[in-house]
Design a protein around this motif. Structure first.
Motif, PDB file in Angstrom:
ATOM      1  N   UNK A 186      87.762  54.912 -63.019  1.00 38.89           N
ATOM      2  CA  UNK A 186      86.609  55.309 -63.837  1.00 38.89           C
ATOM      3  C   UNK A 186      86.891  55.157 -65.331  1.00 38.89           C
ATOM      4  N   UNK A 187      88.154  55.295 -65.710  1.00 42.57           N
ATOM      5  CA  UNK A 187      88.539  55.114 -67.117  1.00 42.57           C
ATOM      6  C   UNK A 187      88.674  53.642 -67.498  1.00 42.57           C
ATOM      7  N   UNK A 188      88.660  52.750 -66.502  1.00 37.85           N
ATOM      8  CA  UNK A 188      88.729  51.323 -66.786  1.00 37.85           C
ATOM      9  C   UNK A 188      90.045  50.664 -66.441  1.00 37.85           C
ATOM     10  N   UNK A 189      90.886  51.326 -65.646  1.00 38.31           N
ATOM     11  CA  UNK A 189      92.113  50.685 -65.172  1.00 38.31           C
ATOM     12  C   UNK A 189      91.723  49.689 -64.094  1.00 38.31           C
ATOM     13  N   UNK A 190      92.079  48.428 -64.287  1.00 32.54           N
ATOM     14  CA  UNK A 190      91.711  47.386 -63.334  1.00 32.54           C
ATOM     15  C   UNK A 190      92.857  46.999 -62.418  1.00 32.54           C
ATOM     16  N   UNK A 191      94.092  47.314 -62.809  1.00 28.92           N
ATOM     17  CA  UNK A 191      95.243  46.967 -61.973  1.00 28.92           C
ATOM     18  C   UNK A 191      95.367  47.966 -60.824  1.00 28.92           C
ATOM     19  N   UNK A 192      96.162  47.604 -59.845  1.00 30.36           N
ATOM     20  CA  UNK A 192      96.390  48.487 -58.699  1.00 30.36           C
ATOM     21  C   UNK A 192      97.130  49.739 -59.157  1.00 30.36           C
TER      22      UNK A 192
END
Length: 135
Positions: free
Chosen positions: A46-52
């Protein structure tokens, strides 16, 4: 804030938490298997972390970058034996960085924590739902 939810509602729960403007250091309390890591993974997303994302059970901390260049730290102190181990890894630098810090098993470093924290407690209910309390 009190929320009763099922795991298929985790995305909405994460959004509600972030909209409530918690402190950037959030302590996660609850029994093993109650969903602390699952919620932290969704908060990161939700904060925008796109990595696993994964639990830092063995490394003690994982660092993630968001799409708008924020840093998120996820700590799991379950395997910590003494607070000095956290000091040796530089926990103070993380806690006073101004970045998001999501901390599981924070009671293991209780005397090292800043005063300004939010606490999320998750309890498994008899019907399989979870009760979340944010303070």
């Amino acid at each position: 804030m009190n929320i009763i939810f099922s795991l298929d509602q985790i995305e909405e729960v994460a959004e509600q938490i972030l909209v409530s403007n918690p402190k950037k250091i959030i302590l996660f309390n609850g029994e093993m298997g109650v969903g602390k890591t699952t919620l932290i993974k969704q908060l990161c997303k939700s904060l925008g972390v796109e990595s696993a994302t994964s639990s830092p059970t063995f490394s003690l901390v994982n660092e993630y970058s968001t799409s708008n260049n924020q840093i998120v730290y996820h700590f799991d102190f379950y395997r910590l034996n003494k607070e000095t181990e956290a000091l040796d890894m530089g926990v103070d630098d993380y806690l006073y960085s101004g970045n998001w810090c999501f901390i599981e098993w924070s009671e293991k470093i209780a005397s090292l924590l800043p005063e300004e924290t939010s606490t999320i407690t998750i309890e498994l209910l008899s019907d399989g739902k979870r009760e979340l309390k944010l303070a």
